[in-house]
Scaffold this motif. Sequence first.
Motif, PDB file in Angstrom:
ATOM      1  N   GLY A  74       0.818  -1.204   0.000  1.00  0.00           N
ATOM      2  CA  GLY A  74       0.000   0.000   0.000  1.00  0.00           C
ATOM      3  C   GLY A  74       0.850   1.251   0.000  1.00  0.00           C
ATOM      4  N   SER A  75       2.017   1.184   0.656  1.00  0.00           N
ATOM      5  CA  SER A  75       2.887   2.359   0.724  1.00  0.00           C
ATOM      6  C   SER A  75       3.478   2.690  -0.645  1.00  0.00           C
ATOM      7  N   SER A  76       3.832   1.645  -1.426  1.00  0.00           N
ATOM      8  CA  SER A  76       4.373   1.882  -2.770  1.00  0.00           C
ATOM      9  C   SER A  76       3.317   2.518  -3.667  1.00  0.00           C
ATOM     10  N   ILE A  77       2.110   1.996  -3.588  1.00  0.00           N
ATOM     11  CA  ILE A  77       1.017   2.538  -4.396  1.00  0.00           C
ATOM     12  C   ILE A  77       0.747   3.990  -4.022  1.00  0.00           C
ATOM     13  N   LYS A  78       0.717   4.259  -2.717  1.00  0.00           N
ATOM     14  CA  LYS A  78       0.455   5.625  -2.251  1.00  0.00           C
ATOM     15  C   LYS A  78       1.562   6.576  -2.698  1.00  0.00           C
ATOM     16  N   ARG A  79       2.813   6.133  -2.606  1.00  0.00           N
ATOM     17  CA  ARG A  79       3.923   7.006  -3.000  1.00  0.00           C
ATOM     18  C   ARG A  79       3.836   7.380  -4.473  1.00  0.00           C
ATOM     19  N   ILE A  80       3.498   6.402  -5.304  1.00  0.00           N
ATOM     20  CA  ILE A  80       3.395   6.653  -6.743  1.00  0.00           C
ATOM     21  C   ILE A  80       2.256   7.617  -7.036  1.00  0.00           C
ATOM     22  N   LYS A  81       1.108   7.384  -6.426  1.00  0.00           N
ATOM     23  CA  LYS A  81      -0.056   8.234  -6.677  1.00  0.00           C
ATOM     24  C   LYS A  81       0.159   9.639  -6.121  1.00  0.00           C
ATOM     25  N   ASP A  82       0.784   9.719  -4.955  1.00  0.00           N
ATOM     26  CA  ASP A  82       1.094  11.038  -4.384  1.00  0.00           C
ATOM     27  C   ASP A  82       2.071  11.802  -5.269  1.00  0.00           C
ATOM     28  N   GLY A  83       2.895  11.044  -6.005  1.00  0.00           N
ATOM     29  CA  GLY A  83       3.869  11.665  -6.901  1.00  0.00           C
ATOM     30  C   GLY A  83       3.282  12.056  -8.242  1.00  0.00           C
ATOM     31  N   GLY A  84       1.994  11.774  -8.425  1.00  0.00           N
ATOM     32  CA  GLY A  84       1.315  12.190  -9.649  1.00  0.00           C
ATOM     33  C   GLY A  84       1.287  11.180 -10.771  1.00  0.00           C
ATOM     34  N   SER A  85       1.713   9.944 -10.494  1.00  0.00           N
ATOM     35  CA  SER A  85       1.715   8.910 -11.536  1.00  0.00           C
ATOM     36  C   SER A  85       0.595   7.900 -11.300  1.00  0.00           C
ATOM     37  N   LYS A  86       0.281   7.144 -12.345  1.00  0.00           N
ATOM     38  CA  LYS A  86      -0.743   6.114 -12.274  1.00  0.00           C
ATOM     39  C   LYS A  86      -0.093   4.756 -12.006  1.00  0.00           C
ATOM     40  N   VAL A  87      -0.821   3.902 -11.294  1.00  0.00           N
ATOM     41  CA  VAL A  87      -0.311   2.585 -10.921  1.00  0.00           C
ATOM     42  C   VAL A  87      -1.069   1.498 -11.667  1.00  0.00           C
ATOM     43  N   ILE A  88      -0.318   0.619 -12.311  1.00  0.00           N
ATOM     44  CA  ILE A  88      -0.890  -0.567 -12.948  1.00  0.00           C
ATOM     45  C   ILE A  88      -0.337  -1.782 -12.213  1.00  0.00           C
ATOM     46  N   ALA A  89      -1.199  -2.738 -11.874  1.00  0.00           N
ATOM     47  CA  ALA A  89      -0.757  -3.933 -11.158  1.00  0.00           C
ATOM     48  C   ALA A  89      -1.377  -5.176 -11.784  1.00  0.00           C
ATOM     49  N   PHE A  90      -0.775  -6.321 -11.483  1.00  0.00           N
ATOM     50  CA  PHE A  90      -1.253  -7.595 -12.019  1.00  0.00           C
ATOM     51  C   PHE A  90      -2.183  -8.275 -11.019  1.00  0.00           C
ATOM     52  N   ALA A  91      -3.295  -8.811 -11.532  1.00  0.00           N
ATOM     53  CA  ALA A  91      -4.266  -9.485 -10.676  1.00  0.00           C
ATOM     54  C   ALA A  91      -4.510 -10.900 -11.190  1.00  0.00           C
ATOM     55  N   PRO A  92      -3.942 -11.918 -10.552  1.00  0.00           N
ATOM     56  CA  PRO A  92      -4.120 -13.293 -11.007  1.00  0.00           C
ATOM     57  C   PRO A  92      -5.397 -13.953 -10.492  1.00  0.00           C
ATOM     58  N   ALA A  93      -6.217 -13.204  -9.750  1.00  0.00           N
ATOM     59  CA  ALA A  93      -7.477 -13.748  -9.230  1.00  0.00           C
ATOM     60  C   ALA A  93      -8.409 -12.588  -8.888  1.00  0.00           C
ATOM     61  N   LEU A  94      -9.703 -12.872  -8.870  1.00  0.00           N
ATOM     62  CA  LEU A  94     -10.692 -11.824  -8.600  1.00  0.00           C
ATOM     63  C   LEU A  94     -10.513 -11.218  -7.210  1.00  0.00           C
ATOM     64  N   VAL A  95     -10.252 -12.056  -6.221  1.00  0.00           N
ATOM     65  CA  VAL A  95     -10.120 -11.540  -4.861  1.00  0.00           C
ATOM     66  C   VAL A  95      -8.950 -10.562  -4.770  1.00  0.00           C
ATOM     67  N   LEU A  96      -7.871 -10.851  -5.485  1.00  0.00           N
ATOM     68  CA  LEU A  96      -6.717  -9.952  -5.464  1.00  0.00           C
ATOM     69  C   LEU A  96      -7.020  -8.681  -6.245  1.00  0.00           C
ATOM     70  N   ALA A  97      -7.783  -8.806  -7.320  1.00  0.00           N
ATOM     71  CA  ALA A  97      -8.165  -7.624  -8.104  1.00  0.00           C
ATOM     72  C   ALA A  97      -8.925  -6.641  -7.226  1.00  0.00           C
ATOM     73  N   LYS A  98      -9.861  -7.144  -6.438  1.00  0.00           N
ATOM     74  CA  LYS A  98     -10.645  -6.295  -5.545  1.00  0.00           C
ATOM     75  C   LYS A  98      -9.759  -5.643  -4.478  1.00  0.00           C
ATOM     76  N   ARG A  99      -8.801  -6.426  -3.966  1.00  0.00           N
ATOM     77  CA  ARG A  99      -7.912  -5.897  -2.931  1.00  0.00           C
ATOM     78  C   ARG A  99      -7.026  -4.784  -3.493  1.00  0.00           C
ATOM     79  N   LEU A 100      -6.517  -4.984  -4.697  1.00  0.00           N
ATOM     80  CA  LEU A 100      -5.650  -3.985  -5.321  1.00  0.00           C
ATOM     81  C   LEU A 100      -6.398  -2.683  -5.593  1.00  0.00           C
ATOM     82  N   ILE A 101      -7.653  -2.806  -5.978  1.00  0.00           N
ATOM     83  CA  ILE A 101      -8.472  -1.610  -6.200  1.00  0.00           C
ATOM     84  C   ILE A 101      -8.659  -0.851  -4.887  1.00  0.00           C
ATOM     85  N   LYS A 102      -8.846  -1.573  -3.793  1.00  0.00           N
ATOM     86  CA  LYS A 102      -8.957  -0.922  -2.486  1.00  0.00           C
ATOM     87  C   LYS A 102      -7.652  -0.227  -2.105  1.00  0.00           C
ATOM     88  N   PHE A 103      -6.527  -0.827  -2.530  1.00  0.00           N
ATOM     89  CA  PHE A 103      -5.217  -0.225  -2.273  1.00  0.00           C
ATOM     90  C   PHE A 103      -5.023   1.060  -3.071  1.00  0.00           C
TER      91      PHE A 103
END
Length: 354
Positions: free
Chosen positions: A123-152
């Motif tokens: 969560g800290s890496s995602i926050k740092r990137i977004k606070d820096g003005g960039s967009k974050v793309i991540a890999f989701a190998p399952a639906l449950v992880l996809a939902k968690r990443l969106i919450k992050f």
Amino acid sequence: MNNKSIAFHSDFQRRAQEELFCLWKRGIDFLGSRFAILGGAMSWVSERNLVSAISNAGGFGVLACGAMEPYLLEKEIVATQALTNKPFGVNLITMHPKIDELIEVCLNLKINHIVLAGGIPTGSSIKRIKDGGSKVIAFAPALVLAKRLIKFGVDALVIEGTEAGGHIGPVSLTVLAQEILPVIKEVPVFVAGGLGRGEAILSYLELGASGAQLGTSFAACLESQAHENFKKSFIYASARDAVVSLQIDEAFPVIPVRALSNKATKAFMSHQAAVIKRFNNNEISKEEAQLSIEHFWAGALRKAVKDGDVENGSVMAGQSVGMVKQILPVKEIIEILVKQAESALVARYKRLSD
């Protein structure tokens, strides 16, 4: 073809172009590229020349950081920016010991899209990137992880099937797409794994994907700086040649990697057996055995990509390798993919009009 037929075909072609644009408009808007086609980040392959070529051709190139030190990543980004004024992203491995420094390099050089791969991003890496003005793309190998990443707070997801080359998950893209695309609407979702034709990309766009990521199709392109032996091995390979590295004992896990079968693939099986035998004979510790197995492939990808040793190196490739028939320029590869998708739509319109 008479005048009426020509008029119908022209109308169908226009409709196809408009429909395809609408289908991946969300991905286009997110990436800032002409087409929602990402280049998969491949270590030793996705460097300045290939990345800039993909972006210049209307796709979205992604630079592979891999194990680079921060100063090397900075050098590669600057060199890529000198070759293109189009958007491109940078892929960072979450387990890199200097991940925070790598993020800072990207932010300082105004990289707008950072792809976090190789594990679940913090969560800290995602926050740092977004606070820096960039967009974050991540890999989701399952639906449950996809939902968690969106919450992050991730801004987009890539769902990559086991058909892909390199490090892979256990589930096919066909299944992942059915599981995730109808559910995840909050962020753009890009599909990856085994994609080699525009018709396939179209089918996933119609399921709700915002675009597609391809690696194997670009690895053997004209602009790729990979060794000619590496490229030619793609031309001669079939889908069944792209196999997954296997483990022979669950007590000594092996990270699955898809690559073309060669001498090294067979030697890896023998190496595992020999090392495990030494462990069972109390000649080495379990830790030593595990490290020996893990280190077998050290430098193997570079050996194949840069040195051209396609028998003793690791020729990472997805199952779409069987569709790579020529060494083509990136621009032509993208144009073919788009035309194939549009032609599939035109064929549909014709069937419905009969």
